[in-house]
Design a protein around this motif. Structure first.
Motif, PDB file in Angstrom:
ATOM      1  N   LYS A   1      12.579   9.285   8.882  1.00  0.00           N
ATOM      2  CA  LYS A   1      13.313   9.709  10.323  1.00  0.00           C
ATOM      3  C   LYS A   1      12.981  11.202  10.505  1.00  0.00           C
ATOM      4  O   LYS A   1      12.559  11.471  11.798  1.00  0.00           O
ATOM      5  CB  LYS A   1      14.813   9.565  10.247  1.00  0.00           C
ATOM      6  CG  LYS A   1      15.233   8.063  10.660  1.00  0.00           C
ATOM      7  CD  LYS A   1      16.714   7.911  10.488  1.00  0.00           C
ATOM      8  CE  LYS A   1      17.188   6.750  11.200  1.00  0.00           C
ATOM      9  NZ  LYS A   1      18.889   6.592  11.324  1.00  0.00           N
ATOM     10  N   SER A   2      13.095  12.027   9.507  1.00  0.00           N
ATOM     11  CA  SER A   2      12.903  13.251   9.887  1.00  0.00           C
ATOM     12  C   SER A   2      11.502  13.966   9.738  1.00  0.00           C
ATOM     13  O   SER A   2      11.313  15.062  10.088  1.00  0.00           O
ATOM     14  CB  SER A   2      13.628  14.263   8.705  1.00  0.00           C
ATOM     15  OG  SER A   2      13.347  14.055   7.510  1.00  0.00           O
ATOM     16  N   HIS A   3      10.597  12.919   9.260  1.00  0.00           N
ATOM     17  CA  HIS A   3       9.135  13.174   9.408  1.00  0.00           C
ATOM     18  C   HIS A   3       8.345  11.987  10.175  1.00  0.00           C
ATOM     19  O   HIS A   3       7.568  11.201   9.531  1.00  0.00           O
ATOM     20  CB  HIS A   3       8.402  13.287   7.884  1.00  0.00           C
ATOM     21  CG  HIS A   3       9.242  14.473   7.049  1.00  0.00           C
ATOM     22  ND1 HIS A   3      10.488  14.253   6.411  1.00  0.00           N
ATOM     23  CD2 HIS A   3       8.667  15.786   6.798  1.00  0.00           C
ATOM     24  CE1 HIS A   3      10.661  15.161   5.991  1.00  0.00           C
ATOM     25  NE2 HIS A   3       9.757  16.221   6.068  1.00  0.00           N
ATOM     26  N   PRO A   4       8.386  11.835  11.409  1.00  0.00           N
ATOM     27  CA  PRO A   4       7.846  11.179  12.219  1.00  0.00           C
ATOM     28  C   PRO A   4       6.404  10.888  12.103  1.00  0.00           C
ATOM     29  O   PRO A   4       5.620   9.865  12.416  1.00  0.00           O
ATOM     30  CB  PRO A   4       8.204  11.217  13.667  1.00  0.00           C
ATOM     31  CG  PRO A   4       8.492  12.699  13.627  1.00  0.00           C
ATOM     32  CD  PRO A   4       9.008  13.202  12.260  1.00  0.00           C
ATOM     33  N   GLU A   5       5.560  11.906  11.712  1.00  0.00           N
ATOM     34  CA  GLU A   5       4.111  11.955  11.365  1.00  0.00           C
ATOM     35  C   GLU A   5       3.661  11.126  10.131  1.00  0.00           C
ATOM     36  O   GLU A   5       2.620  10.779   9.893  1.00  0.00           O
ATOM     37  CB  GLU A   5       3.448  13.406  11.404  1.00  0.00           C
ATOM     38  CG  GLU A   5       3.866  13.935  10.241  1.00  0.00           C
ATOM     39  CD  GLU A   5       5.126  14.553   9.919  1.00  0.00           C
ATOM     40  OE1 GLU A   5       5.507  15.213   8.918  1.00  0.00           O
ATOM     41  OE2 GLU A   5       6.230  14.431  10.667  1.00  0.00           O
ATOM     42  N   VAL A   6       4.638  11.035   9.303  1.00  0.00           N
ATOM     43  CA  VAL A   6       4.553  10.426   7.894  1.00  0.00           C
ATOM     44  C   VAL A   6       4.318   8.813   8.133  1.00  0.00           C
ATOM     45  O   VAL A   6       5.295   8.115   8.611  1.00  0.00           O
ATOM     46  CB  VAL A   6       5.223  10.779   6.869  1.00  0.00           C
ATOM     47  CG1 VAL A   6       5.054   9.871   5.555  1.00  0.00           C
ATOM     48  CG2 VAL A   6       5.116  12.129   6.609  1.00  0.00           C
ATOM     49  N   GLY A   7       3.433   7.966   7.701  1.00  0.00           N
ATOM     50  CA  GLY A   7       3.397   6.646   7.827  1.00  0.00           C
ATOM     51  C   GLY A   7       3.981   5.990   6.634  1.00  0.00           C
ATOM     52  O   GLY A   7       4.383   4.853   6.617  1.00  0.00           O
ATOM     53  N   LEU A   8       3.814   6.419   5.313  1.00  0.00           N
ATOM     54  CA  LEU A   8       4.254   5.804   4.154  1.00  0.00           C
ATOM     55  C   LEU A   8       5.100   7.171   3.357  1.00  0.00           C
ATOM     56  O   LEU A   8       4.598   8.302   3.032  1.00  0.00           O
ATOM     57  CB  LEU A   8       3.138   5.319   3.421  1.00  0.00           C
ATOM     58  CG  LEU A   8       3.502   4.768   1.914  1.00  0.00           C
ATOM     59  CD1 LEU A   8       2.732   3.433   1.735  1.00  0.00           C
ATOM     60  CD2 LEU A   8       3.481   5.562   0.959  1.00  0.00           C
ATOM     61  N   VAL A   9       5.875   6.724   2.674  1.00  0.00           N
ATOM     62  CA  VAL A   9       6.670   7.623   1.535  1.00  0.00           C
ATOM     63  C   VAL A   9       6.856   6.735   0.330  1.00  0.00           C
ATOM     64  O   VAL A   9       7.189   5.727   0.561  1.00  0.00           O
ATOM     65  CB  VAL A   9       8.085   8.250   2.176  1.00  0.00           C
ATOM     66  CG1 VAL A   9       9.245   7.357   2.502  1.00  0.00           C
ATOM     67  CG2 VAL A   9       8.565   9.570   1.221  1.00  0.00           C
ATOM     68  N   TYR A  10       6.695   7.591  -0.701  1.00  0.00           N
ATOM     69  CA  TYR A  10       7.001   6.923  -1.819  1.00  0.00           C
ATOM     70  C   TYR A  10       7.564   7.974  -2.789  1.00  0.00           C
ATOM     71  O   TYR A  10       7.405   8.852  -2.922  1.00  0.00           O
ATOM     72  CB  TYR A  10       5.644   6.324  -2.408  1.00  0.00           C
ATOM     73  CG  TYR A  10       4.746   7.475  -2.994  1.00  0.00           C
ATOM     74  CD1 TYR A  10       4.193   7.722  -4.310  1.00  0.00           C
ATOM     75  CD2 TYR A  10       3.823   7.837  -1.858  1.00  0.00           C
ATOM     76  CE1 TYR A  10       3.430   8.821  -4.183  1.00  0.00           C
ATOM     77  CE2 TYR A  10       2.650   8.887  -2.062  1.00  0.00           C
ATOM     78  CZ  TYR A  10       2.581   9.397  -3.211  1.00  0.00           C
ATOM     79  OH  TYR A  10       1.499  10.171  -3.470  1.00  0.00           O
ATOM     80  N   GLY A  11       8.358   7.245  -3.870  1.00  0.00           N
ATOM     81  CA  GLY A  11       9.213   8.129  -4.589  1.00  0.00           C
ATOM     82  C   GLY A  11       8.784   7.881  -6.092  1.00  0.00           C
ATOM     83  O   GLY A  11       7.604   7.340  -6.300  1.00  0.00           O
ATOM     84  N   HIS A  12       9.570   8.358  -6.978  1.00  0.00           N
ATOM     85  CA  HIS A  12       9.214   8.204  -8.331  1.00  0.00           C
ATOM     86  C   HIS A  12       9.791   6.834  -9.000  1.00  0.00           C
ATOM     87  O   HIS A  12      10.663   6.457  -8.599  1.00  0.00           O
ATOM     88  CB  HIS A  12       9.877   9.571  -9.022  1.00  0.00           C
ATOM     89  CG  HIS A  12       9.470   9.464 -10.653  1.00  0.00           C
ATOM     90  ND1 HIS A  12       8.014   9.441 -10.956  1.00  0.00           N
ATOM     91  CD2 HIS A  12      10.322   9.388 -11.823  1.00  0.00           C
ATOM     92  CE1 HIS A  12       8.036   9.626 -12.387  1.00  0.00           C
ATOM     93  NE2 HIS A  12       9.343   9.635 -12.862  1.00  0.00           N
ATOM     94  N   VAL A  13       8.561   6.463 -10.000  1.00  0.00           N
ATOM     95  CA  VAL A  13       8.990   5.231 -10.677  1.00  0.00           C
ATOM     96  C   VAL A  13       9.027   5.442 -12.017  1.00  0.00           C
ATOM     97  O   VAL A  13       8.382   6.292 -12.563  1.00  0.00           O
ATOM     98  CB  VAL A  13       7.997   4.215 -10.321  1.00  0.00           C
ATOM     99  CG1 VAL A  13       8.285   2.987 -11.099  1.00  0.00           C
ATOM    100  CG2 VAL A  13       7.880   4.067  -8.826  1.00  0.00           C
ATOM    101  N   LYS A  14       9.986   4.690 -12.576  1.00  0.00           N
ATOM    102  CA  LYS A  14      10.443   4.912 -14.175  1.00  0.00           C
ATOM    103  C   LYS A  14       9.955   3.579 -15.002  1.00  0.00           C
ATOM    104  O   LYS A  14       9.892   2.429 -14.117  1.00  0.00           O
ATOM    105  CB  LYS A  14      11.797   5.164 -14.730  1.00  0.00           C
ATOM    106  CG  LYS A  14      12.008   6.723 -14.425  1.00  0.00           C
ATOM    107  CD  LYS A  14      13.300   7.235 -14.922  1.00  0.00           C
ATOM    108  CE  LYS A  14      13.577   8.434 -14.796  1.00  0.00           C
ATOM    109  NZ  LYS A  14      12.707   9.369 -15.274  1.00  0.00           N
ATOM    110  N   PHE A  15       9.282   3.348 -16.127  1.00  0.00           N
ATOM    111  CA  PHE A  15       9.141   2.321 -16.648  1.00  0.00           C
ATOM    112  C   PHE A  15      10.298   1.829 -17.392  1.00  0.00           C
ATOM    113  O   PHE A  15      10.943   2.499 -17.944  1.00  0.00           O
ATOM    114  CB  PHE A  15       7.968   2.120 -17.556  1.00  0.00           C
ATOM    115  CG  PHE A  15       6.420   2.201 -17.029  1.00  0.00           C
ATOM    116  CD1 PHE A  15       6.029   1.512 -16.247  1.00  0.00           C
ATOM    117  CD2 PHE A  15       5.855   3.705 -17.404  1.00  0.00           C
ATOM    118  CE1 PHE A  15       4.801   1.746 -15.609  1.00  0.00           C
ATOM    119  CE2 PHE A  15       4.615   3.947 -16.780  1.00  0.00           C
ATOM    120  CZ  PHE A  15       4.113   2.671 -16.081  1.00  0.00           C
TER     121      PHE A  15
END
Length: 256
Positions: free
Chosen positions: A104-118
């Motif tokens: 919402k706050s970055h309308p220019e971004v198409g995809l956001v991804y976070g950190h993942v743990k195994f």
């Protein structure tokens, strides 16, 4: 802002309920949750029925595999933001809300991804996925560093570049990331959003040798050279694969 989440599933009864609960227990209210089961015979359908009144749609029928199931789910998705979570992985609390806030706050971004743990079969954290910022140029050279479990993207971009290519068994997500990144910025947000389960039947362990050849198909399709970084990475990975998979097996076989 509606978020559509798809879970493809086939004979994962040992983990499916934890996956479903990790979605339904999110603190973001506008979630459309769809479960697409490939005609499981292990009791998975009973688990899905337990939660069917909280699902937007579900089905259990024979399909052509995971990619087909995801495409089927996304074809019904109405959300402005979409994602998929495999039936042995889980979200962290607050993941969906934080992803929506970021987009919402970055309308220019198409995809956001976070950190993942195994995590292992007992839900114990056994390591960190090597998450880092990447881009279209870096993706083409095999610098992926984004966990599919923690990726959220805009439905209008999906409609522009999708669906997933069913000819890919392993790297359909990598293929999609490349196509999305060609159209709009993708951003790593260093927050722990998801968990990637390693266990004996997981594709990452059972069929890892199929991943890099598929990634090379994408590289060549995008006009990449045979003499490039991704080919060097492929050969290094091919040589190191026995050690990498041995270490992964040791991680999830570790006694509590």
């Amino acid at each position: 802002m509606l978020v559509s989440i798809i879970t493809p599933s086939y004979n994962q009864v040992a983990f499916l309920e934890k996956t479903i609960r990790s979605v339904l227990e999110q603190d973001y209210p506008e979630i459309e949750y769809i479960v697409v089961d490939g005609s499981s015979t292990d009791g998975s359908v009973d688990v899905i029925k337990k939660y069917e009144n909280r699902l937007a749609w579900w089905v259990s029928e024979k399909d052509r595999g995971q990619t087909d199931a995801i495409n089927k789910g996304f074809a019904r998705a109405r959300g402005e933001i979409i994602a998929w979570l495999n039936s042995d992985d889980t979200y962290e609390p607050g993941a969906v809300r934080e992803a929506v806030e970021y987009l919402k706050s970055h309308p220019e971004v198409g995809l956001v991804y976070g950190h993942v743990k195994f995590i292992d079969a007992r839900d114990q954290v056994i390591g960190d996925f090597p998450s880092a910022q990447t881009s279209y140029a870096k993706l083409r050279q095999g610098y992926v560093h984004m966990g599919q479990q923690a990726a959220f993207f805009r439905n209008d971009l999906w409609k522009k570049v999708g669906p997933l290519d069913p000819s890919f068994y392993f790297a359909m997500d990598y293929d999609l990331w490349v196509r999305l990144a060609r159209e709009a910025p993708i951003v790593y947000h260093p927050r722990h959003w998801a968990n990637f389960r390693l266990h004996g039947d997981a594709k990452t362990v059972a069929a890892d040798d199929r991943c890099w050849p598929e990634m090379l198909r994408v590289h060549r399709r995008e006009g990449g050279s045979w003499f490039s970084v991704i080919y060097a990475k492929y050969w290094v990975r091919k040589l190191a694969a026995p050690l990498i998979n041995w270490r992964r097996r040791k991680l999830f076989e570790r006694k509590p």
